[in-house]
Motif scaffolding. Structure first.
Motif, PDB file in Angstrom:
ATOM      1  N   GLY A   1      72.260  52.918  44.663  1.00 35.44           N
ATOM      2  CA  GLY A   1      73.367  51.978  44.677  1.00 35.44           C
ATOM      3  C   GLY A   1      73.129  50.878  45.690  1.00 35.44           C
ATOM      4  N   ALA A   2      73.637  49.694  45.372  1.00 36.49           N
ATOM      5  CA  ALA A   2      73.480  48.538  46.254  1.00 36.49           C
ATOM      6  C   ALA A   2      74.773  47.741  46.262  1.00 36.49           C
ATOM      7  N   ASP A   3      74.831  46.794  47.213  1.00 30.82           N
ATOM      8  CA  ASP A   3      76.041  45.990  47.368  1.00 30.82           C
ATOM      9  C   ASP A   3      75.880  44.590  46.807  1.00 30.82           C
ATOM     10  N   VAL A   4      74.771  44.304  46.136  1.00 27.53           N
ATOM     11  CA  VAL A   4      74.555  42.980  45.547  1.00 27.53           C
ATOM     12  C   VAL A   4      74.251  43.159  44.072  1.00 27.53           C
ATOM     13  N   PRO A   5      74.482  42.142  43.249  1.00 24.89           N
ATOM     14  CA  PRO A   5      74.198  42.268  41.810  1.00 24.89           C
ATOM     15  C   PRO A   5      72.722  42.540  41.549  1.00 24.89           C
ATOM     16  N   PHE A   6      72.469  42.962  40.330  1.00 25.43           N
ATOM     17  CA  PHE A   6      71.102  43.327  39.943  1.00 25.43           C
ATOM     18  C   PHE A   6      70.212  42.091  39.929  1.00 25.43           C
ATOM     19  N   SER A   7      68.970  42.318  40.262  1.00 29.18           N
ATOM     20  CA  SER A   7      67.999  41.216  40.287  1.00 29.18           C
ATOM     21  C   SER A   7      67.577  40.874  38.859  1.00 29.18           C
ATOM     22  N   SER A   8      66.932  39.741  38.727  1.00 26.50           N
ATOM     23  CA  SER A   8      66.467  39.304  37.399  1.00 26.50           C
ATOM     24  C   SER A   8      65.409  40.248  36.843  1.00 26.50           C
ATOM     25  N   CYS A   9      64.633  40.865  37.737  1.00 27.84           N
ATOM     26  CA  CYS A   9      63.618  41.816  37.260  1.00 27.84           C
ATOM     27  C   CYS A   9      64.264  42.998  36.578  1.00 27.84           C
ATOM     28  N   LEU A  10      65.317  43.548  37.162  1.00 29.09           N
ATOM     29  CA  LEU A  10      65.991  44.695  36.555  1.00 29.09           C
ATOM     30  C   LEU A  10      66.721  44.285  35.275  1.00 29.09           C
ATOM     31  N   ARG A  11      67.175  43.041  35.202  1.00 24.27           N
ATOM     32  CA  ARG A  11      67.874  42.574  34.015  1.00 24.27           C
ATOM     33  C   ARG A  11      66.934  42.353  32.834  1.00 24.27           C
ATOM     34  N   GLU A  12      65.626  42.311  33.083  1.00 17.37           N
ATOM     35  CA  GLU A  12      64.683  42.086  31.990  1.00 17.37           C
ATOM     36  C   GLU A  12      64.725  43.208  30.948  1.00 17.37           C
ATOM     37  N   VAL A  13      65.186  44.363  31.339  1.00 14.17           N
ATOM     38  CA  VAL A  13      65.271  45.487  30.387  1.00 14.17           C
ATOM     39  C   VAL A  13      66.285  45.199  29.294  1.00 14.17           C
ATOM     40  N   GLU A  14      67.284  44.364  29.566  1.00 14.11           N
ATOM     41  CA  GLU A  14      68.368  44.128  28.627  1.00 14.11           C
ATOM     42  C   GLU A  14      68.080  43.017  27.635  1.00 14.11           C
ATOM     43  N   ASN A  15      66.947  42.299  27.775  1.00 14.67           N
ATOM     44  CA  ASN A  15      66.688  41.219  26.819  1.00 14.67           C
ATOM     45  C   ASN A  15      66.300  41.781  25.459  1.00 14.67           C
ATOM     46  N   PRO A  16      66.533  41.045  24.377  1.00 18.05           N
ATOM     47  CA  PRO A  16      66.309  41.577  23.021  1.00 18.05           C
ATOM     48  C   PRO A  16      64.863  41.998  22.758  1.00 18.05           C
ATOM     49  N   GLN A  17      63.878  41.280  23.333  1.00 16.60           N
ATOM     50  CA  GLN A  17      62.478  41.644  23.072  1.00 16.60           C
ATOM     51  C   GLN A  17      62.159  43.036  23.606  1.00 16.60           C
ATOM     52  N   ASN A  18      62.596  43.310  24.814  1.00 16.23           N
ATOM     53  CA  ASN A  18      62.335  44.629  25.387  1.00 16.23           C
ATOM     54  C   ASN A  18      63.151  45.718  24.688  1.00 16.23           C
ATOM     55  N   GLN A  19      64.360  45.392  24.266  1.00 15.09           N
ATOM     56  CA  GLN A  19      65.148  46.371  23.526  1.00 15.09           C
ATOM     57  C   GLN A  19      64.476  46.727  22.204  1.00 15.09           C
ATOM     58  N   LEU A  20      63.861  45.727  21.564  1.00 18.70           N
ATOM     59  CA  LEU A  20      63.144  45.993  20.318  1.00 18.70           C
ATOM     60  C   LEU A  20      61.915  46.846  20.568  1.00 18.70           C
ATOM     61  N   ARG A  21      61.198  46.570  21.645  1.00 13.57           N
ATOM     62  CA  ARG A  21      60.019  47.377  21.962  1.00 13.57           C
ATOM     63  C   ARG A  21      60.407  48.814  22.286  1.00 13.57           C
ATOM     64  N   CYS A  22      61.524  48.991  22.939  1.00 15.65           N
ATOM     65  CA  CYS A  22      61.987  50.357  23.240  1.00 15.65           C
ATOM     66  C   CYS A  22      62.370  51.096  21.965  1.00 15.65           C
ATOM     67  N   SER A  23      62.988  50.384  21.022  1.00 18.29           N
ATOM     68  CA  SER A  23      63.357  51.031  19.758  1.00 18.29           C
ATOM     69  C   SER A  23      62.120  51.437  18.958  1.00 18.29           C
ATOM     70  N   GLN A  24      61.003  50.745  19.174  1.00 19.70           N
ATOM     71  CA  GLN A  24      59.749  51.073  18.505  1.00 19.70           C
ATOM     72  C   GLN A  24      58.867  51.983  19.350  1.00 19.70           C
ATOM     73  N   GLU A  25      59.448  52.576  20.408  1.00 20.75           N
ATOM     74  CA  GLU A  25      58.743  53.488  21.307  1.00 20.75           C
ATOM     75  C   GLU A  25      57.517  52.822  21.933  1.00 20.75           C
ATOM     76  N   MET A  26      57.696  51.579  22.330  1.00 21.65           N
ATOM     77  CA  MET A  26      56.654  50.826  23.023  1.00 21.65           C
ATOM     78  C   MET A  26      57.135  50.495  24.432  1.00 21.65           C
ATOM     79  N   GLU A  27      56.182  50.305  25.330  1.00 19.87           N
ATOM     80  CA  GLU A  27      56.520  49.983  26.707  1.00 19.87           C
ATOM     81  C   GLU A  27      57.070  48.563  26.798  1.00 19.87           C
ATOM     82  N   PRO A  28      58.222  48.371  27.443  1.00 22.53           N
ATOM     83  CA  PRO A  28      58.729  47.008  27.611  1.00 22.53           C
ATOM     84  C   PRO A  28      57.904  46.246  28.653  1.00 22.53           C
TER      85      PRO A  28
END
Length: 322
Positions: A136-163
Motif C-alpha cells: 500500500g502507498a499514499d500516492v496514486p499508481f505510477s504510469s508503469c503500473l497502469r500499463e497493465v490496464e491498457n487494451p494491448q496488454n489485456q489482449l495479450r493476457c487473454s491469449q496467455e502471453m506476457e504483457p
C-alpha cells in the motif's frame, strides 16, 4: 494463550524439520486493540532440551496509517517463507518504491498461492508455489503500473502471453512477476454500498394465549380404511383368478372335438405312425435276443463271396437287402 490453537488469521509453515518455522498472517478489524499472546514451545530432538517463550502481538488499526492505493503482485519464483525474509522483502519493497515513488510504502498482506487455491508445484528444484504480496502507498499508481490496464496488454493476457511492461526489468533480476495477475485497488474512488437496515420493533404480534389441543379428542376408527386397503386388491385378484380358470378349464376343445375337426386321412396316418413307433420301441427292448438265421452271413461255395440278408419288419413294408 487460553486457546488450543493459534488464531484463525495466523498461519505457520515449516518445510522440513531442520528449517526455520515462520508465522505469518493478516489480522482483521475484529482483532484490533486486542493483544494476542502465543505460547511457543520447542524442544531439541537430540538432547530433548525444552524451551518455552511467549510471543505478544499488538494489532493496530490500519486507519492510523492510511494507505488508500494498494497493489497486489504475484511473484512466481518465490515461496512464502522466502519472501518473508527481511532482506528479500526489503529488496522487493525497494524495487516497488523505485517504480512507484511513494512517500510511504508498506507491505499489507503476504499470502501463499496455495492459500488462494493454487496447485502444488512439481518436485523440481526451480519450481516454486508462488506468493501474493499486497503493498500500500499514499500516492496514486505510477504510469508503469497502469500499463497493465491498457487494451494491448489485456489482449495479450487473454491469449496467455506476457504483457509488455516497461518497468519489468527492474524486478526481473530477482523477482519474476506475473503482470497478468496484478491487482490495483484505489480505495479513494470506491463508493460505499452500505444500505441502512430498517429494523423492526423486534416484537411478534400478539396471537393470544396458546391453547393446546384437548385431551378429549375423538379417536379415529381405522377399520374401514383397513377393509378398503385389503378388500379391494383381494377382490381384483379373485376376479382375475376366475377369468384365468375359465379360460384354462372351460374353454378347452378336448380330444373328441379335435378328432372331429381332423380329416380321416390325417388320422389314419397319425395312427399308423403311432403303431409303428410302438413296434419299434417293443423291438428295442429285445436287443439281447439271438439274431435270426436269415440275418447270418452266407458264403457262396463257388465265388467265395459273403452275402448278408437284412430284413426290416414294419406294419406294412418288408424290404430285403442283399
Amino acid at each position: 494463550m487460553g486457546y488450543p490453537d493459534r488464531p484463525g488469521w495466523l498461519r505457520y509453515i515449516q518445510r522440513t524439520p531442520y528449517s526455520d518455522g515462520v508465522l505469518y498472517g493478516s489480522p482483521t478489524i475484529e482483532n484490533v486493540g486486542k493483544p494476542t499472546i502465543i505460547e511457543i514451545t520447542a524442544y531439541n530432538r537430540r538432547t530433548f532440551e525444552t524451551a518455552r517463550h511467549n510471543l505478544i502481538i499488538n494489532i493496530m488499526s490500519a486507519e492510523d496509517f492510511p494507505l488508500p492505493y494498494q497493489a497486489e503482485f504475484f511473484i512466481k519464483n518465490m515461496n512464502v517463507e522466502e519472501m518473508l525474509a527481511s532482506e528479500v522483502l526489503g529488496d522487493f519493497l525497494g524495487a516497488v518504491k523505485n517504480v512507484w515513488q511513494p512517500e510511504r510504502l508498506n507491505a499489507i498482506n503476504i499470502t501463499s498461492a496455495l492459500d488462494r487455491g493454487g496447485r502444488v508445484p512439481l518436485p523440481i528444484n526451480d519450481m516454486k508455489e508462488g506468493v501474493y504480496v499486497m503493498v500500500g502507498a499514499d500516492v496514486p499508481f505510477s504510469s508503469c503500473l497502469r500499463e497493465v490496464e491498457n487494451p494491448q496488454n489485456q489482449l495479450r493476457c487473454s491469449q496467455e502471453m506476457e504483457p509488455v511492461i516497461t518497468c519489468d526489468k527492474k524486478f526481473r533480476t530477482q523477482f519474476h512477476i506475473d503482470w497478468c495477475k496484478i491487482s490495483l485497488v484505489d480505495n479513494t474512488k470506491q463508493v460505499s454500498t452500505y444500505q441502512e437496515v430498517i429494523r423492526g420493533e423486534g416484537i411478534l404480534p400478539d396471537g393470544g394465549e396458546y391453547k393446546p389441543p384437548s385431551d378429549t379428542l375423538k379417536s379415529r376408527d381405522y377399520y374401514s380404511d383397513f377393509l378398503i386397503t385389503l378388500a379391494v386388491p383381494s377382490a381384483i385378484a379373485l376376479v382375475l383368478f376366475l377369468i384365468l380358470a375359465y379360460i384354462m378349464c372351460c374353454r378347452r376343445e378336448g380330444v373328441e372335438k379335435r378328432n372331429m375337426q381332423t380329416p380321416d386321412l390325417q388320422l389314419v396316418h397319425h395312427s399308423a405312425i403311432q403303431k409303428s413307433t410302438k413296434e419299434l420301441r417293443d423291438m428295442s427292448k429285445n436287443r439281447e435276443i439271438a439274431w435270426p438265421l436269415s440275418t447270418l452271413p452266407v458264403f457262396h461255395p463257388v465265388t467265395g463271396t459273403c452275402h448278408i440278408r437284412l430284413r426290416f419288419h414294419s406294419s406294412r413294408l418288408q424290404e430285403n437287402f442283399v
